[in-house]
Design an enzyme around this catalytic site. Structure first.
Site: not given
Ligand code: GLN
Length: 552
Positions: A392, A522, A524
């Site tokens: 992410c 994600h 995970e």
């Molecule tokens: N801050 C980034 C976004 O909002 C990544 C979000 C995250 O890592 N969950 O796109």
């Protein structure tokens, strides 16, 4: 009250006593694991706080925000439930006092209470019960596993305690079981197990009208017989209803421990059900985890660079995913936490921080603190063939790093860190369509399960078993700026996964690197002991190669 329990559902309610942090979620999930071979178990978590969901809370406050396929942001215990039970949680299964009061206030404004004074009891307790019964009905649950948050006696959880007390009255003792998780200390001075905190905790529960059917004593070791007897005597229980919950190397051992302690037979008898524990494959993998814990020549070290490293719970699913991957590859994964603000401030050099590690993960995150440190670590991994997985924000920052250092886009950054004082010349990461106008923070990101189209022949496709379409979970407001994609691709950064039908980039990879992968989702959140996430498995495999240790 309306509705009620018009199903054949049985209820198991898990409460906690003495102190927090005993692992009530893992305990509830483990009990469910013992019973899920033939029965449909639906987990419900009752949280006392006033937030609607944990999505707006700092992970340092409350641990990881777990994201469900339906887009719900829920308590991290849902990670345990999904991993242990193989179910897909739903947002409605995590009740918070915020949601309870929101419903009451909406009803009051609608005039649903018909002139009545709206009160905590019965109105708050009715909402709680109706939600639980409603889930039981909708899901046709055989067993509802209801975990009450906090510790018995906390004011904010008292309405939940009262609601489950009333439920037992309504559904009958033969349909509802109270399990109380408690703590049995072994004080260093006396070096023997002490039952008094448990006795007092159970007494407190009794004062609220709840008499536990089973007490699980968390302790550094198995409970002594005479301690079980004592807890049984003062808690009005048979001795076999007192179960040991010793410290274990891996949480996945807990169902096996409970089984050894006779818990499933006990529950079968008390609730009149039969669902024999199917733990064969599970115990094999637990054995693999333990074997790897004891094999020093199979150790790889993976660094995690983040800003919530002070609380491991902030990255709970990530840590679990590495354990799953390790078990499947015959490796023990050791973690090195790197606080990236220290690298950013120049207090530590990336080469020094990453000395002797075999892999690097930059996990998800928000805001600007520590990101220059993360970018430095990513640069080091890219230039030194260190296996890397960016998740992410970690993926987005890998794009920023590549834009700056390979494509010479000076000052490239994410729109997330832009401010009037800090304009970003090349917004290689920008708002997702429609996100810029949003002002409300809660539940407004791009959330939940979405399909990912994987490019044929790419590393990503190979990692996912030659799949061309996968489903993963997201939580983000920003994306790779489609305007820069061609330029980055031409310079060697391949975008090998995207949202079907839109230019939202979801996977990046480098060809001439042993393992340099990034994902907007994600992974995970969907990894489990029996089915580890491919991206983690291959990261650990690459780390084993990096450290010259053969993959088992
Ligand atoms: N801050 C980034 C976004 O909002 C990544 C979000 C995250 O890592 N969950 O796109």
């Amino acid at each position: 009250m309306s509705g009620g329990n018009k199903t054949n559902t049985k209820y198991i309610v898990v409460t906690g006593g003495v102190l927090s942090g005993l692992g009530k979620g893992v305990a509830a999930a483990s009990i469910g694991r013992l019973l899920c071979s033939r029965l449909k178990i639906v987990p419900v978590k009752l949280d006392g706080y006033l937030n609607t969901d944990p999505g707006t809370m700092n992970p340092i406050e409350h641990g990881e925000v777990f994201v469900l396929d339906d887009g719900g942001e829920v308590d991290m215990d849902f990670g345990h439930y999904e991993r242990f039970l193989g179910v897909q949680g739903k947002f409605g299964w995590n009740l918070t006092m915020g949601k309870v009061f929101q419903e009451i206030l909406e009803k009051e404004r609608r005039g649903d209470f018909l002139g009545k004074t709206v009160q905590f009891i019965p109105h708050a307790t009715n909402v709680i019960k109706e939600r639980i019964y409603g889930i039981a009905r909708d899901e046709k649950a055989d067993i509802m596993m209801v975990e009450v948050g906090g510790t018995v006696g906390d004011l904010e959880n008292l309405f939940y305690i009262e609601a489950v007390r009333q439920m037992r009255h309504e559904v009958g003792a033969e349909n509802m079981l109270f399990v109380h998780l408690t703590y049995v200390p072994v004080p260093s001075g006396v070096r023997e197990q002490k039952s008094k905190p448990t006795q007092q905790g159970v007494k407190l529960l009794n004062e609220f009208g709840i008499y536990p059917d089973v007490v699980i004593g968390r302790c550094q070791e198995y409970l002594d017989d005479h301690i079980k007897e004592k807890i049984a005597l003062f808690g009005n229980l048979q001795k076999d209803c007192v179960i040991s919950g010793p410290d274990v190397e891996s949480v996945y051992e807990i169902p096996l421990v409970y089984e050894k302690e006779g818990l499933s037979a006990l529950i079968h008898k008390k609730l009149g059900i039969y669902s024999p524990p199917a733990l064969g494959e599970w115990s094999q993998w637990v054995a693999a985890v333990k074997k790897n814990n004891t094999a020093p020549d199979r150790v790889v070290e993976i660094a995690i660079g983040g800003k919530y490293t002070a609380l491991e719970d902030s990255y709970a699913s990530l840590v679990e995913s590495l354990e799953h991957a390790g078990a499947h590859l015959g490796a023990k994964v050791q973690l090195r936490w790197i606080e990236t603000s220290e690298i950013e401030k120049g207090n530590q050099d990336p080469a020094e921080a990453l000395k002797d590690v075999d892999g690097l993960i930059i996990p998800g995150g928000f805001g600007s603190r520590g990101i220059e440190g993360k970018i430095k670590l990513i640069k080091y991994a890219r230039e030194n063939n260190l296996p890397f997985l960016g998740i992410c924000y970690g993926m987005q920052l890998a794009v920023v790093e590549y834009a700056r250092n390979v494509c010479s886009l000076e000052g490239a950054n994410s729109e997330e860190v832009e401010s009037p004082e800090n304009p970003v010349p090349h917004k290689v990461i920008c708002y997702l369509p429609g996100q810029k106008q949003i002002t409300r923070k809660g539940g407004t990101m791009r959330l939940g399960g979405h399909d990912v189209e994987v490019r044929k022949g790419s590393k990503a496709s190979k990692i996912y078993g030659n799949s061309v379409r996968i489903r993963e979970r997201f939580r983000h407001r920003y994306e790779v700026n489609p305007e820069y994609v061609d330029r980055l691709e031409a310079a060697g950064l391949k975008f090998t996964g995207k949202a079907p039908g839109t230019p939202i980039m979801q996977v990046i990879e480098l060809e001439n690197h042993p393992y340099f992968m990034g994902c907007q989702y994600h992974p995970e959140l969907t990894s489990s002991l029996l089915k580890p996430s491919p991206l983690f498995r291959e990261l650990v495999a690459a780390s084993l190669t990096h450290s010259n240790k053969p993959v088992a």
